[in-house]
Design a protein around this motif. Structure first.
Motif, mmCIF file in Angstrom:
data_model
loop_
_atom_site.group_PDB
_atom_site.id
_atom_site.type_symbol
_atom_site.label_atom_id
_atom_site.label_comp_id
_atom_site.label_asym_id
_atom_site.label_seq_id
_atom_site.Cartn_x
_atom_site.Cartn_y
_atom_site.Cartn_z
ATOM 1 N N ASP A 8 28.055 -164.673 39.938
ATOM 2 C CA ASP A 8 26.747 -164.833 39.305
ATOM 3 C C ASP A 8 26.192 -166.202 39.694
ATOM 4 O O ASP A 8 26.881 -167.220 39.607
ATOM 5 C CB ASP A 8 26.877 -164.741 37.786
ATOM 6 N N THR B 51 33.076 -159.916 45.942
ATOM 7 C CA THR B 51 31.779 -159.824 45.279
ATOM 8 C C THR B 51 31.212 -161.222 45.051
ATOM 9 O O THR B 51 31.926 -162.137 44.625
ATOM 10 C CB THR B 51 31.918 -159.088 43.933
ATOM 11 N N LEU C 10 19.503 -156.315 39.096
ATOM 12 C CA LEU C 10 19.465 -154.970 38.545
ATOM 13 C C LEU C 10 20.655 -154.187 39.086
ATOM 14 O O LEU C 10 20.943 -154.231 40.283
ATOM 15 C CB LEU C 10 18.151 -154.277 38.934
ATOM 16 N N SER C 11 21.342 -153.473 38.203
ATOM 17 C CA SER C 11 22.569 -152.790 38.620
ATOM 18 C C SER C 11 22.315 -151.801 39.759
ATOM 19 O O SER C 11 23.191 -151.577 40.604
ATOM 20 C CB SER C 11 23.196 -152.055 37.429
ATOM 21 N N GLY C 12 21.137 -151.231 39.794
ATOM 22 C CA GLY C 12 20.823 -150.272 40.849
ATOM 23 C C GLY C 12 20.608 -150.889 42.198
ATOM 24 O O GLY C 12 20.482 -150.184 43.206
ATOM 25 N N TYR C 13 20.561 -152.222 42.275
ATOM 26 C CA TYR C 13 20.322 -152.925 43.532
ATOM 27 C C TYR C 13 21.418 -153.942 43.819
ATOM 28 O O TYR C 13 21.157 -154.982 44.420
ATOM 29 C CB TYR C 13 18.967 -153.634 43.506
ATOM 30 N N THR C 14 22.636 -153.648 43.412
ATOM 31 C CA THR C 14 23.725 -154.578 43.655
ATOM 32 C C THR C 14 24.933 -153.846 44.204
ATOM 33 O O THR C 14 25.173 -152.678 43.904
ATOM 34 C CB THR C 14 24.140 -155.313 42.366
ATOM 35 N N ASP D 232 27.627 -145.860 48.513
ATOM 36 C CA ASP D 232 28.895 -145.815 47.804
ATOM 37 C C ASP D 232 29.706 -144.648 48.334
ATOM 38 O O ASP D 232 29.151 -143.572 48.618
ATOM 39 C CB ASP D 232 28.678 -145.634 46.295
ATOM 40 N N LYS E 206 22.974 -145.635 47.649
ATOM 41 C CA LYS E 206 22.998 -146.429 46.411
ATOM 42 C C LYS E 206 21.692 -147.186 46.230
ATOM 43 O O LYS E 206 21.043 -147.081 45.198
ATOM 44 C CB LYS E 206 24.181 -147.402 46.428
ATOM 45 N N TRP E 207 21.286 -147.980 47.238
ATOM 46 C CA TRP E 207 19.993 -148.664 47.162
ATOM 47 C C TRP E 207 19.471 -148.953 48.560
ATOM 48 O O TRP E 207 20.226 -148.941 49.523
ATOM 49 C CB TRP E 207 20.050 -149.924 46.315
#
Length: 430
Positions: free
Chosen positions: A177, A174, A184-188, A92, A222-223
Motif C-alpha cells: 500500500d 504484490t 479499486l479491487s476490480g483494477y488491482t 486471472d 480481470k481488468w
C-alpha cells in the motif's frame, strides 16, 4: 532502441520515413465482452495465407512496419519506441493444471509471432458454413502497424495453486500500500497480463481480442485499460502531452546505457528472466474538470514546468536541466520541493531512474456526468523498489495529488524474449 543487443538492436528500429497513415477514427474504448472461440496455430495459419496476401495488396507501405519477434533477447514493447495506441489486459487463471498454463503461453507466443508480421493467426473466413473463424478478421488490410505484444507474469502465478512457487522471480511480489492510493479491487493484481501496442488502435485491439479467445478455459479477463495516445516518448520522438495539457516524460530514459543499468535483468537466479524486466502498471484517474479551473501559474507550479514549452521553471527550453536549488528574489525556491518534477527527479532519489511507457486513456463519463479519463502509467525497471521509493514520495506530498488518484495497480515480471522453436517463459516448465 529495438529489442536486440548492440548494433543488431538498431536493425529492429522503425524503418518508415514518415509517420504511419492517419489512425482509424473509431477507437474501441474497452476490451471486455471478447468473443469466445478456439485457435490453432500452424495449419490454420497456413489456410489464411490467401487472406494475408489479399490484405497486403491494400496496405500502404508505411503501415507495414514490423518488429522481429524471435531471438531478440528482449520482448517487444519495452524499449521499442512507443506506438500511438495500447490495449492492456489483465487475466486471472482458472483452477487448471500447470501444463495448461504452459500450453497457453506457447499458443500466445506463436500467435503473437504471426500478428506482429501483420498476418492473421488462422483462417478468418472458413469455407465450411458450420465452422468458426479462427481469426476474428478485423485487422485484415491494416498491416502490422508496428505491433508489439508483451507478456507479463503476476505474483499470483507463483502461489500454491500451480506448483510454480519455486520458480518465482526474485523480486516479484504484490506492491505494498502506497500513500494516497485509492485502489479499486476490480483494477488491482492479476495472474497474467498482455500489453498490445500499435500505430492503429484496431490492430492493438485485434491482438488482445484474439489472444483472449485463446485463453478461454484457462484464464479469464480481470481488468483492462485502452490507451489512445502515448504519454511517453522514445528516441527521436516529440515529447507528448498528458490530458492535463503538460508534456509528459521529458526526462524519460532512452539511452542503451541507462536501459542496461536500470531496466534489464542480468544473472538472475531464475535464468529465464535474464533479459527480462519488471513492469509496474497504474491506472491513474485525473480530475480533469477541477484541474481545468486552476490558474495557469498554479498549474505550472504543480508540475514545476511551463505548459507551452515544457521547460523547467528554472530554464527556458524543455530539455534544460532543472535547478532545484535556485531561488527567486524573495528567497523562495523557484521549483517548489512539492512540484512533481522535483519529487520524481533522479537527482533527488539517489540517482534512481525508471523507464516510462505510459498512455492517456478515456472511458467516457462517470456516474456523475464528469469526464472519466486519466493516465495508464506503465514503467519498466530491474527492481520494483525503485518505483516504490519514488511513488512513496509522490504519494506523500506531490501537489498533483489534488487532481489525481491511483485507482488501479499491478506488478508483473516480463520474461526475456522467446527463441525460435520455444515460447515466452519456457524456463518456468523446465
Amino acid at each position: 532502441m529495438a529489442e536486440n543487443t548492440g548494433s543488431e538492436r538498431k536493425k529492429g528500429e522503425r524503418k518508415q520515413a514518415d509517420e504511419a497513415a492517419l489512425s482509424r477514427r473509431n477507437f474501441f474504448l474497452g476490451a471486455g465482452g471478447l468473443a469466445a472461440g478456439g485457435l490453432v496455430i500452424g495449419a490454420a495459419a497456413g489456410a489464411a495465407g490467401a487472406f494475408a496476401a489479399a490484405a497486403g495488396s491494400e496496405t500502404a507501405a508505411t503501415d507495414n512496419l514490423s518488429y522481429p519477434y524471435y531471438d531478440q533477447h528482449y520482448q517487444g514493447g519495452v524499449a521499442t519506441a512507443p506506438q500511438k495506441y495500447a490495449v492492456f489486459m489483465v487475466y486471472d487463471l482458472e483452477p487448471v493444471a500447470k501444463s495448461d498454463i504452459q500450453v497457453l503461453l506457447a499458443r500466445w507466443t506463436a500467435a503473437i509471432a504471426q500478428m506482429v508480421k501483420g498476418e492473421p493467426i488462422g483462417n478468418p473466413d472458413p469455407t465450411n458454413a458450420g465452422a468458426v473463424a479462427v481469426d476474428s478478421g478485423e485487422a485484415l488490410s491494416l498491416g502490422a502497424q508496428g505491433l508489439t505484444v508483451t507478456i507479463g507474469l503476476g505474483p499470483g502465478l507463483f502461489d500454491s495453486r500451480f506448483g510454480l512457487a519455486s520458480k518465482r522471480p526474485d523480486l516479484l511480489k504484490t506492491l505494498p500500500d502506497l500513500p494516497s492510493d485509492q485502489l479499486l479491487s476490480g483494477y488491482t493484481g492479476g495472474d497474467l497480463c498482455l500489453q498490445a501496442c500499435a500505430d492503429d488502435p484496431q490492430v492493438a485491439y485485434h491482438a488482445i481480442r484474439n489472444l483472449t479467445r485463446m485463453a478461454r478455459g484457462t484464464a479469464t479477463t480481470k481488468w483492462t485499460v485502452t490507451g489512445f495516445g502515448r504519454a511517453s516518448a522514445g528516441p527521436n520522438q516529440q515529447t507528448p502531452r498528458n490530458l492535463l495539457g503538460f508534456k509528459d516524460g521529458t526526462r524519460n530514459i532512452t539511452a542503451d546505457a541507462d536501459l542496461d543499468k536500470w531496466v534489464w535483468l542480468k544473472n538472475q537466479k531464475q535464468d529465464w528472466m535474464d533479459g527480462g524486466t519488471y513492469m509496474v502498471v497504474r491506472k491513474i484517474h485525473q480530475n480533469i474538470e477541477i484541474w481545468d479551473t486552476d490558474v495557469i501559474s498554479d498549474q505550472q507550479t504543480v508540475f514545476g514546468r511551463t505548459k507551452g514549452e515544457g521547460a523547467p521553471l528554472t530554464g527556458k527550453q524543455e530539455f534544460d536541466t532543472p535547478d532545484f536549488t535556485k531561488k527567486n528574489s524573495s528567497g523562495e525556491l523557484v521549483i517548489s520541493p512539492t512540484a512533481h518534477i522535483a519529487l520524481a527527479a533522479h537527482e533527488n532519489n539517489d540517482g534512481i531512474k525508471i523507464h516510462r511507457r505510459s498512455y492517456n486513456y478515456t472511458e467516457g463519463i462517470d456516474d456523475v456526468g464528469q469526464i472519466d479519463a486519466g493516465l495508464l502509467f506503465v514503467a519498466f525497471m530491474n527492481d520494483p523498489e525503485h518505483f516504490i521509493r519514488i511513488q512513496t514520495k509522490l504519494g506523500s506530498v506531490d501537489r498533483l495529488n489534488d487532481y489525481i488518484k491511483h485507482i488501479g495497480s499491478g506488478l508483473f515480471a516480463v520474461p526475456a524474449g522467446p527463441k525460435t522453436g520455444s515460447f515466452v517463459a519456457a524456463g518456468l516448465f523446465d
